[in-house]
Design an enzyme around this catalytic site. Sequence first.
Site, short mmCIF file in Angstrom:
data_model
loop_
_atom_site.label_atom_id
_atom_site.label_comp_id
_atom_site.label_asym_id
_atom_site.label_seq_id
_atom_site.Cartn_x
_atom_site.Cartn_y
_atom_site.Cartn_z
N GLY A 36 2.26 1.26 2.38
CA GLY A 36 3.31 1.60 1.43
C GLY A 36 4.32 0.56 1.29
O GLY A 36 5.09 0.29 2.32
N GLY A 37 4.41 -0.05 0.26
CA GLY A 37 5.69 -1.18 -0.03
C GLY A 37 5.29 -2.64 1.05
O GLY A 37 6.44 -3.32 0.97
N PRO A 76 -7.44 1.40 -0.74
CA PRO A 76 -8.39 1.68 -1.67
C PRO A 76 -7.52 1.91 -3.19
O PRO A 76 -6.51 2.70 -3.03
CB PRO A 76 -8.92 3.02 -1.29
N LYS A 126 -6.45 9.35 4.84
CA LYS A 126 -5.17 8.71 4.47
C LYS A 126 -4.42 9.76 3.77
O LYS A 126 -4.96 10.57 3.07
CB LYS A 126 -5.68 7.80 3.50
N GLN A 148 -14.21 5.33 0.95
CA GLN A 148 -13.18 6.49 0.58
C GLN A 148 -13.57 7.52 -0.22
O GLN A 148 -13.95 7.38 -1.37
CB GLN A 148 -11.95 6.27 -0.16
N CYS A 185 -3.65 11.05 -2.84
CA CYS A 185 -3.53 10.85 -4.25
C CYS A 185 -3.08 12.07 -4.98
O CYS A 185 -3.59 13.13 -4.79
CB CYS A 185 -5.01 10.37 -4.83
#
Length: 331
Positions: free
Chosen positions: A209-210, A14, A135, A66, A96
């Site tokens: 992530g990444g 998201p 998340k 989300q 976030c």
Amino acid sequence: MTENLPAHRFSIAPMLDWTDRHCRYFHRQLTRQTLLYTEMVTTGAIIHGKGDYLAWSTEEQPVALQLGGSDPAALAQCAKLAEERGYNEVNLNVGCPSDRVQNGRFGACLMGEAQLVADCIKAMRDVVSIPVTVKTRIGIDDQDSYEFLCDFIQRVAEQGGCETFIIHARKAWLSGLSPKENREIPPLDYERVYQLKRDFPQLTLSLNGGVKSLEEASIHLQHLDGVMMGREAYQNPGLLAQVDQTIFGSRLPMADPVAVVRAMYPYIERELAKGTYLGHVTRHMLGLFQGIPGARQWRRYLSENAHKAGAGVDVVESALLLVADKVPASV
């Protein structure tokens, strides 16, 4: 039995201002099995906002909503609405780090309130039958020990009943870093997420992530249940054409990017008839031909013309003709 592999095996993160309904419809033309996520929507926007913040089309399925929030009753109300509207999953944002999110008491700061997160998950699970997931990050500020992460996961799993977690393998700094910096500066720690799966084998754990390629995703899948790709999937959507075959083992032919663009035309026509500007749809398509000769001309033509008054499908077709004959047959 590849058809029965869970959608969580590969998903698109998201992303605020990015993964709107136009983006999701486009991504679905490239991959049938990837789990798609909405942008984060706050409970306040859904309950009190004037617009329809749950708008989507069933052609996008499977899609997860989300939510951002920390009031169990409000989250339960929104989860119920999401299920009624046909969403396949509800996900709580505990990752976030933006100031706006913290001021609303949701996002990554909730990692410090595991019991509240558990209460929120339980409240939602009590009123819906679709999965309710979380998340999160691997830590916040100086609360970044592995023990802290384990305690958070254990409490939310046991007392909230959460069975699925998506772990962004970076911690978040709640002050001092912008949201963009929080996606890049804290170091990635994939091994910590792998260890979490070893310690909680009963849970479904995905990594975020990444992740920049399907090759990397495949390596992570040797340790975990799923991989969530973010910016790379958005900026280079052409790679999504390979997901169903590479990640899910589908034997269907890969989506042809030229055919994908033309498959968008009926959708674009419907949206234009509703008053949507062409650029609101095509901005998500700009990166489709990355690495292919003519990609720059495609991007430039769309960028310069999609915002003009009266712009329609003919603009997209003109842009497509600048690159279509350069796309390799095997792409």
